[in-house]
Design a protein around this motif. Structure first.
Motif, PDB file in Angstrom:
ATOM      1  N   GLU A 179     -29.393  69.793  81.056  1.00  0.00           N
ATOM      2  CA  GLU A 179     -28.592  68.275  80.745  1.00  0.00           C
ATOM      3  C   GLU A 179     -27.276  68.008  80.488  1.00  0.00           C
ATOM      4  N   GLU A 180     -27.215  66.963  80.710  1.00  0.00           N
ATOM      5  CA  GLU A 180     -24.827  66.500  80.696  1.00  0.00           C
ATOM      6  C   GLU A 180     -24.649  67.758  81.296  1.00  0.00           C
ATOM      7  N   ILE A 181     -24.527  67.905  83.103  1.00  0.00           N
ATOM      8  CA  ILE A 181     -23.499  68.424  83.735  1.00  0.00           C
ATOM      9  C   ILE A 181     -21.946  68.224  83.576  1.00  0.00           C
ATOM     10  N   MET A 237     -36.000  60.517  78.575  1.00  0.00           N
ATOM     11  CA  MET A 237     -34.974  59.449  78.248  1.00  0.00           C
ATOM     12  C   MET A 237     -33.645  59.461  77.334  1.00  0.00           C
ATOM     13  N   GLU A 238     -33.202  60.028  77.628  1.00  0.00           N
ATOM     14  CA  GLU A 238     -31.595  60.557  76.724  1.00  0.00           C
ATOM     15  C   GLU A 238     -30.839  59.747  75.419  1.00  0.00           C
ATOM     16  N   ASP A 239     -30.243  60.015  75.307  1.00  0.00           N
ATOM     17  CA  ASP A 239     -29.445  59.109  74.462  1.00  0.00           C
ATOM     18  C   ASP A 239     -28.949  57.606  74.300  1.00  0.00           C
ATOM     19  N   ASN A 240     -28.360  56.634  74.105  1.00  0.00           N
ATOM     20  CA  ASN A 240     -28.078  55.495  73.780  1.00  0.00           C
ATOM     21  C   ASN A 240     -27.311  55.454  74.797  1.00  0.00           C
ATOM     22  N   ARG A 241     -26.174  56.016  75.274  1.00  0.00           N
ATOM     23  CA  ARG A 241     -25.582  56.059  76.827  1.00  0.00           C
ATOM     24  C   ARG A 241     -25.952  55.730  78.156  1.00  0.00           C
ATOM     25  N   VAL A 242     -27.327  56.307  77.946  1.00  0.00           N
ATOM     26  CA  VAL A 242     -27.847  56.099  78.950  1.00  0.00           C
ATOM     27  C   VAL A 242     -29.370  55.409  79.321  1.00  0.00           C
ATOM     28  N   GLY A 290     -41.716  56.696  86.554  1.00  0.00           N
ATOM     29  CA  GLY A 290     -41.152  56.143  84.743  1.00  0.00           C
ATOM     30  C   GLY A 290     -40.546  56.724  84.581  1.00  0.00           C
ATOM     31  N   THR A 291     -40.419  55.804  83.304  1.00  0.00           N
ATOM     32  CA  THR A 291     -39.801  56.837  82.463  1.00  0.00           C
ATOM     33  C   THR A 291     -40.458  57.021  81.132  1.00  0.00           C
ATOM     34  N   VAL A 292     -39.390  57.156  80.315  1.00  0.00           N
ATOM     35  CA  VAL A 292     -39.497  56.979  78.480  1.00  0.00           C
ATOM     36  C   VAL A 292     -38.575  55.677  77.924  1.00  0.00           C
ATOM     37  N   LEU A 293     -39.596  55.248  76.789  1.00  0.00           N
ATOM     38  CA  LEU A 293     -38.775  54.507  75.659  1.00  0.00           C
ATOM     39  C   LEU A 293     -38.857  55.089  74.580  1.00  0.00           C
ATOM     40  N   GLN A 294     -38.511  54.862  73.814  1.00  0.00           N
ATOM     41  CA  GLN A 294     -38.028  55.612  71.881  1.00  0.00           C
ATOM     42  C   GLN A 294     -38.341  54.111  71.398  1.00  0.00           C
ATOM     43  N   LYS A 304     -34.533  64.859  83.288  1.00  0.00           N
ATOM     44  CA  LYS A 304     -33.388  64.712  82.551  1.00  0.00           C
ATOM     45  C   LYS A 304     -32.033  63.824  83.280  1.00  0.00           C
ATOM     46  N   PRO A 305     -31.318  62.565  83.274  1.00  0.00           N
ATOM     47  CA  PRO A 305     -30.625  62.001  85.336  1.00  0.00           C
ATOM     48  C   PRO A 305     -29.416  62.938  84.358  1.00  0.00           C
ATOM     49  N   THR A 306     -29.087  63.076  82.884  1.00  0.00           N
ATOM     50  CA  THR A 306     -27.462  63.548  83.156  1.00  0.00           C
ATOM     51  C   THR A 306     -27.667  64.917  83.419  1.00  0.00           C
ATOM     52  N   ALA A 307     -28.562  65.252  84.106  1.00  0.00           N
ATOM     53  CA  ALA A 307     -28.774  66.837  84.442  1.00  0.00           C
ATOM     54  C   ALA A 307     -28.431  66.806  86.729  1.00  0.00           C
ATOM     55  N   PHE A 308     -28.833  65.678  86.770  1.00  0.00           N
ATOM     56  CA  PHE A 308     -28.849  65.121  87.968  1.00  0.00           C
ATOM     57  C   PHE A 308     -27.200  64.123  88.364  1.00  0.00           C
TER      58      PHE A 308
END
Ligand code: FDA
Length: 324
Positions: A57-59, A126-131, A151-155, A91-95
């Motif tokens: 994650e988070e590249i 879903m990652e942390d609240n920044r995204v 689709g996605t994930v909600l926390q 994980k979107p931050t890995a993209f």
């Protein structure tokens, strides 16, 4: 977290890597796609279906996103070649989401297109609240572009989640497909519940909201009170094994989907409960992380949620419990 948990947390950075590996191997399929395939083959007889997740994650540079695009492409090919009932989570931050949003969307769309050719579903973890907002926006954008397999994930710990459920179902109708979980990231108390009981209550409430909104509802938890509550909620809505989704606004049955819901659990966690749900006829899915970054993944999970320290302690004190 009690004193023992804090102690383990403090010791983790100096713990030899092989010890961390020994603990992590229960939760991570292995370093590569082959190991993930072996785990899926071995678990197929347990009646579960799967989600493949490439660890990372988070590249820090967009060039790194290429690795994930290629690896997910390989994972999709393997799912098809193996005839596995499986989808993917990324994980979107890995993209590249935190570097260049447009490029991240391009990468995610590329994978979503390849997956769609074989009717494979893509879930944005879903990652942390920044995204949170940008991850939701990517999903609605993909649907606007005609991709229905995303689709996605909600926390449930986040105060905003009920609004997000309403937003996704108003935008996507019966095509809304949400994994609901408590959320692994310890968010600040001005935006999230922080106590166990509040989080359980919020999880139960959001399961109901998703079901009532007609969303496909992937209930991702190992927590028995939440599982029991969900089973009651499903029964109250006439939903269950062998019953067609009775909700008028539920989307068309998609390949590999259950009657409007499924239960999801992580590899290595409470397999006994998952197998019991499966034996009762509920659709169950195992989330299978794999990849070379297992060490970073384990350490990061631990830093993010020190409760995991207890599970580490348990594996060390009672090694026979460290089984999938
Ligand atoms: P809780 O943490 O209360 O655990 C209940 C019980 O399960 C524990 O008492 C313990 O016995 C067992 N348990 C839980 N975790 C364990 C572990 N690591 N090892 C051993 N036993 C364990 N989060 C997020 O922020 N974004 C995401 O995209 C996802 N995706 C996701 C997918 C799937 C399939 C699952 C199951 C979970 C996630 N999560 C997640 C993580 C989720 O938000 C949550 O942090 C964990 O599932 C733990 O919450 P529980 O509801 O299981 O309850």
């Amino acid at each position: 977290m009690g004193v023992p948990g804090r102690l383990i947390m403090m010791m983790m950075p100096i713990t030899p890597k092989f010890v961390v590996h020994w603990v992590a191997k229960r939760y991570v399929a292995g370093p590569d796609l082959d190991s993930a395939i072996k785990v899926m083959r071995a678990m197929k007889s347990q009646g579960a279906c799967f989600t493949l997740d490439v660890l990372g994650e988070e590249i820090t540079s967009l060039a790194e996103a290429e690795f994930f695009v290629n690896e997910y492409h390989r994972a999709l090919d393997a799912i098809v070649a193996e005839g596995m009932d499986a989808n993917i989570s990324l994980k979107p931050t890995a993209f590249g989401l935190l570097i260049d949003e447009e490029k991240a969307i391009e990468n995610i769309e590329h994978i979503t297109r390849i997956a769609a050719k074989n009717d494979i579903f893509v879930r944005l973890d879903m990652e942390d609240n920044r995204v949170t907002q940008s991850t939701i926006d990517i999903v609605t954008e993909m649907h606007e572009r005609g991709h229905r397999n995303i689709g996605t994930v909600l926390q449930s710990r986040l105060f905003r989640t009920s609004d997000d459920i309403a937003h996704l179902s108003s935008k996507l109708g019966g095509n809304s497909d949400v994994r609901i979980c408590k959320g692994i990231y310890l968010e600040p108390e001005d935006i999230a519940h922080t106590g166990y009981h509040e989080i359980v209550a919020a999880t139960n409430q959001t399961v109901d909201e998703l079901l009532d909104a007609g969303s496909y509802t992937a209930i991702a938890t190992h927590d028995i009170p939440v599982i029991n509550y969900s089973l009651t909620s499903l029964a109250e809505r006439g939903m269950g094994p062998g019953i067609e989704d009775p909700r008028s606004n539920a989307g068309q049955a998609r390949k590999g989907k259950g009657p409007g819901y499924e239960f999801q659990m992580l590899l290595g966690v409470r397999g006994n409960i998952r197998r019991k749900l499966s034996a009762q006829g509920h659709r169950t899915r195992v989330y299978i992380p794999y990849g070379g970054r297992w060490y970073e993944y384990s350490m990061r999970r631990l830093r993010e949620n020190p409760d995991v320290a207890w599970h580490v302690a348990k594996s060390i004190i009672m090694p026979w419990t460290n089984r999938r």
